[in-house]
Scaffold this motif. Structure first.
Motif, PDB file in Angstrom:
ATOM      1  N   GLU A  42       0.805  -1.223   0.000  1.00 14.79           N
ATOM      2  CA  GLU A  42       0.000   0.000   0.000  1.00 14.79           C
ATOM      3  C   GLU A  42       0.839   1.275   0.000  1.00 14.79           C
ATOM      4  O   GLU A  42       0.481   2.258  -0.665  1.00 14.79           O
ATOM      5  CB  GLU A  42      -0.913   0.000   1.226  1.00 14.79           C
ATOM      6  CG  GLU A  42      -1.945  -1.128   1.219  1.00 14.79           C
ATOM      7  CD  GLU A  42      -2.585  -1.331   2.578  1.00 14.79           C
ATOM      8  OE1 GLU A  42      -2.280  -0.527   3.500  1.00 14.79           O
ATOM      9  OE2 GLU A  42      -3.367  -2.285   2.742  1.00 14.79           O
ATOM     10  N   GLN A  43       1.949   1.279   0.722  1.00 18.91           N
ATOM     11  CA  GLN A  43       2.698   2.519   0.905  1.00 18.91           C
ATOM     12  C   GLN A  43       3.920   2.650  -0.003  1.00 18.91           C
ATOM     13  O   GLN A  43       4.419   3.758  -0.190  1.00 18.91           O
ATOM     14  CB  GLN A  43       3.139   2.646   2.364  1.00 18.91           C
ATOM     15  CG  GLN A  43       1.984   2.703   3.351  1.00 18.91           C
ATOM     16  CD  GLN A  43       2.466   2.891   4.783  1.00 18.91           C
ATOM     17  OE1 GLN A  43       3.604   3.268   5.036  1.00 18.91           O
ATOM     18  NE2 GLN A  43       1.583   2.620   5.739  1.00 18.91           N
ATOM     19  N   ILE A  44       4.395   1.537  -0.545  1.00 15.09           N
ATOM     20  CA  ILE A  44       5.607   1.583  -1.366  1.00 15.09           C
ATOM     21  C   ILE A  44       5.315   1.194  -2.814  1.00 15.09           C
ATOM     22  O   ILE A  44       5.532   1.970  -3.747  1.00 15.09           O
ATOM     23  CB  ILE A  44       6.702   0.662  -0.793  1.00 15.09           C
ATOM     24  CG1 ILE A  44       7.038   1.052   0.653  1.00 15.09           C
ATOM     25  CG2 ILE A  44       7.941   0.698  -1.677  1.00 15.09           C
ATOM     26  CD1 ILE A  44       7.594   2.455   0.806  1.00 15.09           C
ATOM     27  N   LEU A  45       4.802   0.006  -3.016  1.00 16.07           N
ATOM     28  CA  LEU A  45       4.675  -0.519  -4.377  1.00 16.07           C
ATOM     29  C   LEU A  45       3.642   0.236  -5.199  1.00 16.07           C
ATOM     30  O   LEU A  45       3.845   0.479  -6.397  1.00 16.07           O
ATOM     31  CB  LEU A  45       4.317  -2.005  -4.326  1.00 16.07           C
ATOM     32  CG  LEU A  45       5.271  -2.906  -3.534  1.00 16.07           C
ATOM     33  CD1 LEU A  45       4.840  -4.355  -3.637  1.00 16.07           C
ATOM     34  CD2 LEU A  45       6.714  -2.741  -4.002  1.00 16.07           C
ATOM     35  N   MET A  46       2.531   0.602  -4.587  1.00 15.74           N
ATOM     36  CA  MET A  46       1.476   1.285  -5.341  1.00 15.74           C
ATOM     37  C   MET A  46       1.905   2.667  -5.817  1.00 15.74           C
ATOM     38  O   MET A  46       1.332   3.203  -6.767  1.00 15.74           O
ATOM     39  CB  MET A  46       0.201   1.373  -4.493  1.00 15.74           C
ATOM     40  CG  MET A  46      -0.462   0.017  -4.275  1.00 15.74           C
ATOM     41  SD  MET A  46      -2.022   0.126  -3.352  1.00 15.74           S
ATOM     42  CE  MET A  46      -3.039   1.016  -4.533  1.00 15.74           C
ATOM     43  N   ASP A  47       2.918   3.242  -5.166  1.00 11.70           N
ATOM     44  CA  ASP A  47       3.421   4.560  -5.578  1.00 11.70           C
ATOM     45  C   ASP A  47       4.647   4.465  -6.478  1.00 11.70           C
ATOM     46  O   ASP A  47       5.196   5.497  -6.873  1.00 11.70           O
ATOM     47  CB  ASP A  47       3.777   5.393  -4.336  1.00 11.70           C
ATOM     48  CG  ASP A  47       2.548   5.753  -3.511  1.00 11.70           C
ATOM     49  OD1 ASP A  47       1.453   5.822  -4.096  1.00 11.70           O
ATOM     50  OD2 ASP A  47       2.691   5.937  -2.287  1.00 11.70           O
ATOM     51  N   ASP A  48       5.083   3.255  -6.791  1.00  8.73           N
ATOM     52  CA  ASP A  48       6.297   3.061  -7.580  1.00  8.73           C
ATOM     53  C   ASP A  48       5.925   2.660  -9.008  1.00  8.73           C
ATOM     54  O   ASP A  48       5.411   1.555  -9.231  1.00  8.73           O
ATOM     55  CB  ASP A  48       7.166   1.978  -6.936  1.00  8.73           C
ATOM     56  CG  ASP A  48       8.548   1.880  -7.568  1.00  8.73           C
ATOM     57  OD1 ASP A  48       8.724   2.371  -8.703  1.00  8.73           O
ATOM     58  OD2 ASP A  48       9.447   1.298  -6.940  1.00  8.73           O
ATOM     59  N   PRO A  49       6.182   3.516  -9.982  1.00  9.21           N
ATOM     60  CA  PRO A  49       5.828   3.192 -11.378  1.00  9.21           C
ATOM     61  C   PRO A  49       6.466   1.903 -11.874  1.00  9.21           C
ATOM     62  O   PRO A  49       5.931   1.262 -12.785  1.00  9.21           O
ATOM     63  CB  PRO A  49       6.356   4.399 -12.162  1.00  9.21           C
ATOM     64  CG  PRO A  49       6.447   5.504 -11.167  1.00  9.21           C
ATOM     65  CD  PRO A  49       6.787   4.848  -9.868  1.00  9.21           C
ATOM     66  N   TYR A  50       7.572   1.510 -11.276  1.00  9.31           N
ATOM     67  CA  TYR A  50       8.263   0.300 -11.716  1.00  9.31           C
ATOM     68  C   TYR A  50       7.383  -0.939 -11.552  1.00  9.31           C
ATOM     69  O   TYR A  50       7.515  -1.909 -12.294  1.00  9.31           O
ATOM     70  CB  TYR A  50       9.559   0.134 -10.921  1.00  9.31           C
ATOM     71  CG  TYR A  50      10.485  -0.931 -11.461  1.00  9.31           C
ATOM     72  CD1 TYR A  50      11.188  -0.732 -12.645  1.00  9.31           C
ATOM     73  CD2 TYR A  50      10.662  -2.139 -10.789  1.00  9.31           C
ATOM     74  CE1 TYR A  50      12.041  -1.711 -13.145  1.00  9.31           C
ATOM     75  CE2 TYR A  50      11.512  -3.107 -11.274  1.00  9.31           C
ATOM     76  CZ  TYR A  50      12.199  -2.883 -12.457  1.00  9.31           C
ATOM     77  OH  TYR A  50      13.045  -3.858 -12.952  1.00  9.31           O
TER      78      TYR A  50
END
Length: 376
Positions: free
Chosen positions: A261-269
C-alpha cells in the motif's frame, strides 16, 4: 522434535564443521538420535547469546559486555523472538532515559540495512568488534519508544505504521527522543559511534534529517540466496495460534500490506504487475517483490547520496574480508583495527549458493533486471 533450533535473524559466523558422523543424543523416548554436521552447526549457532560467539568473547570480552547491555537494556525483542518478557523492562528504561538530559553528543551514526537475510547481522557483529562502536541489532524497543509510527510488524503496537519516513517525520519530539536514547546508550557502553541495524531502506531522509552526517551501509546479496532464505525463515519460525498468523511479514501480513500500500502502489516500476502482486501468497514470490523494491530503493539512494551510502556485497565481503572491512572502516571514518580484520577473516565464510527456484512469470523480468543492476 529434538529441541534444537536455529538462531533467527542472523547469518552464521561459525566456520563450516568438519565432516563428522553425527553426535549421539537420546530423545524423549530414550532412542539414540544422531545430529548431522548441519545440525551441529545449527546447535552451535543457537548457543550464541546476543549474537556473540566464543571467539568474540575470548578476544575482546569488554566488547561482548556491550552487546549484552545492548540487548538487555535497549533493543527489545521483536515478534517471534525469544525473551519477549524483557520488553516491559526495556520500554520502562527508555521512558526514563527520554526524560533525562542528553548525556553524550551523538555524531555520525552508522546504519546497516538491506533485504533481510542478506548478511546485515554478521556485518554488524564484525564491525561491533571495533572499540569505538556500539552495535544495536534491530533496536525495535528503542525506536518504538522514540517514534511509535515505525513499528511495521506489530511487535509493540497495532496502531498504523509508516513504511516510508521522510524529513517531515523527524519532528522535534522524535529527534530529541532518539538523540537522548542514543546518547544514553553511548554513555553506558563507552562507545563513541552508534551502529544501528534495522529496516532503514525507505527511511534515509528521515535519519539524515536527525543526524546529517550519518553513514549508510547497504548489504547486497544474490537475490536467489536472499529470497530462498526468507522462505526458510518463515517456514522455521512462523507461528499460527490464537487466530493469528505471524511470520516474516509480521502479524497477519501487516508488513506485507504496508509494503504494497505505501511503497509498491506509488512506484511506477511495479505498475504493470500490481494486480498480480496484490494476490501473491507464495513466500518466495513475496520475498522476490520485497528484494526488488528494497534493492531499487537502495540504488536510488546511492545515486542521490554517493558520499553517505555504500554497497557491501555479501559474497565479496566473505571472499575478501580483510580488504572489504578495511575499506568499510575508512568509509565510516573509523580508525584502522587489525584485530577486527583478523576476527572478520575468521568469522566471515562464504555460503554455498542456493539453487534457483520458480518465480512468478510476471515478476521474473523485474527480478532479472535488478540482479543485472547489482552485477549478478
Amino acid at each position: 522434535g529434538t529441541g534444537w533450533r536455529r538462531f533467527p535473524n542472523s547469518t552464521s559466523i561459525v566456520p563450516a564443521p568438519r565432516p563428522l558422523v553425527g553426535a549421539a543424543q537420546l530423545n524423549s523416548n530414550g532412542v539414540t538420535k544422531f545430529r548431522t554436521p548441519d545440525k551441529q552447526q545449527a546447535d552451535r549457532r543457537a548457543l550464541m547469546f546476543a549474537q556473540l560467539h566464543p571467539a568474540y568473547v575470548r578476544r575482546r570480552p569488554l566488547r561482548a559486555v556491550t552487546r549484552v547491555l545492548s540487548m538487555g537494556l535497549f533493543e527489545g525483542r521483536a515478534l517471534l523472538q525469544r525473551g519477549r518478557w524483557i520488553n516491559p523492562i526495556v520500554l520502562s528504561h527508555m521512558a526514563i532515559e527520554k526524560r533525562l538530559p542528553q548525556l553524550v553528543r551523538v555524531e555520525k551514526p552508522i546504519y546497516i540495512f538491506g533485504t533481510g537475510r542478506s548478511g546485515t547481522t554478521i556485518l554488524g557483529l564484525v564491525l561491533s568488534f571495533h572499540p569505538r562502536v556500539g552495535f544495536l541489532n534491530e533496536p525495535k524497543g528503542m525506536w518504538y519508544s522514540a517514534c511509535p509510527d515505525e513499528d511495521l510488524i506489530g511487535s509493540y503496537t497495532l496502531r498504523p505504521a509508516k513504511y516510508r519516513m521522510g524529513e517531515e517525520d523527524a519532528t522535534e519530539d522524535v529527534s530529541r527522543n532518539i538523540r537522548r536514547l542514543y546518547g544514553a546508550y553511548l554513555r553506558l557502553t563507552g562507545a563513541s559511534r552508534v551502529l544501528d541495524k534495522s529496516d532503514w531502506a525507505f527511511r534515509i531522509p528521515f535519519l539524515r534529517a536527525i543526524f546529517p552526517g550519518s553513514k549508510f551501509l547497504v548489504t547486497v546479496r544474490n537475490g536467489w540466496d536472499t529470497c530462498r532464505s526468507i522462505e526458510t525463515w518463515s517456514a522455521t519460525y512462523g507461528d499460527s495460534s490464537n487466530g493469528e498468523i505471524t511470520d516474516w511479514w509480521g502479524r497477519n501480513d501487516r508488513r506485507w500490506n504496508y509494503l504494497v500500500e505505501q511503497i509498491l502502489m506509488d512506484d511506477p516500476y511495479f505498475a504493470r504487475v500490481m494486480e498480480r502482486v496484490r494476490s501473491l501468497s507464495s513466500q518466495t514470490d513475496r520475498a522476490v517483490v520485497e528484494w526488488i523494491a528494497v534493492m531499487r530503493e537502495c540504488i536510488r539512494a546511492k545515486e542521490q547520496w554517493p558520499d553517505a551510502v555504500r554497497f557491501v556485497h555479501y559474497e565479496t565481503l566473505c571472499e575478501s574480508p580483510r580488504t572489504e572491512l578495511a575499506a568499510l572502516l575508512d568509509f565510516c571514518e573509523l580508525p584502522p583495527d587489525p584485530e577486527l580484520l583478523e576476527f572478520g577473516e575468521d568469522a566471515l565464510r562464504p555460503s554455498p549458493p542456493r539453487e534457483p527456484f520458480e518465480i512468478d512469470l510476471l515478476l521474473r523480468p523485474l527480478f532479472d533486471e535488478t540482479m543485472s543492476s547489482l552485477g549478478y
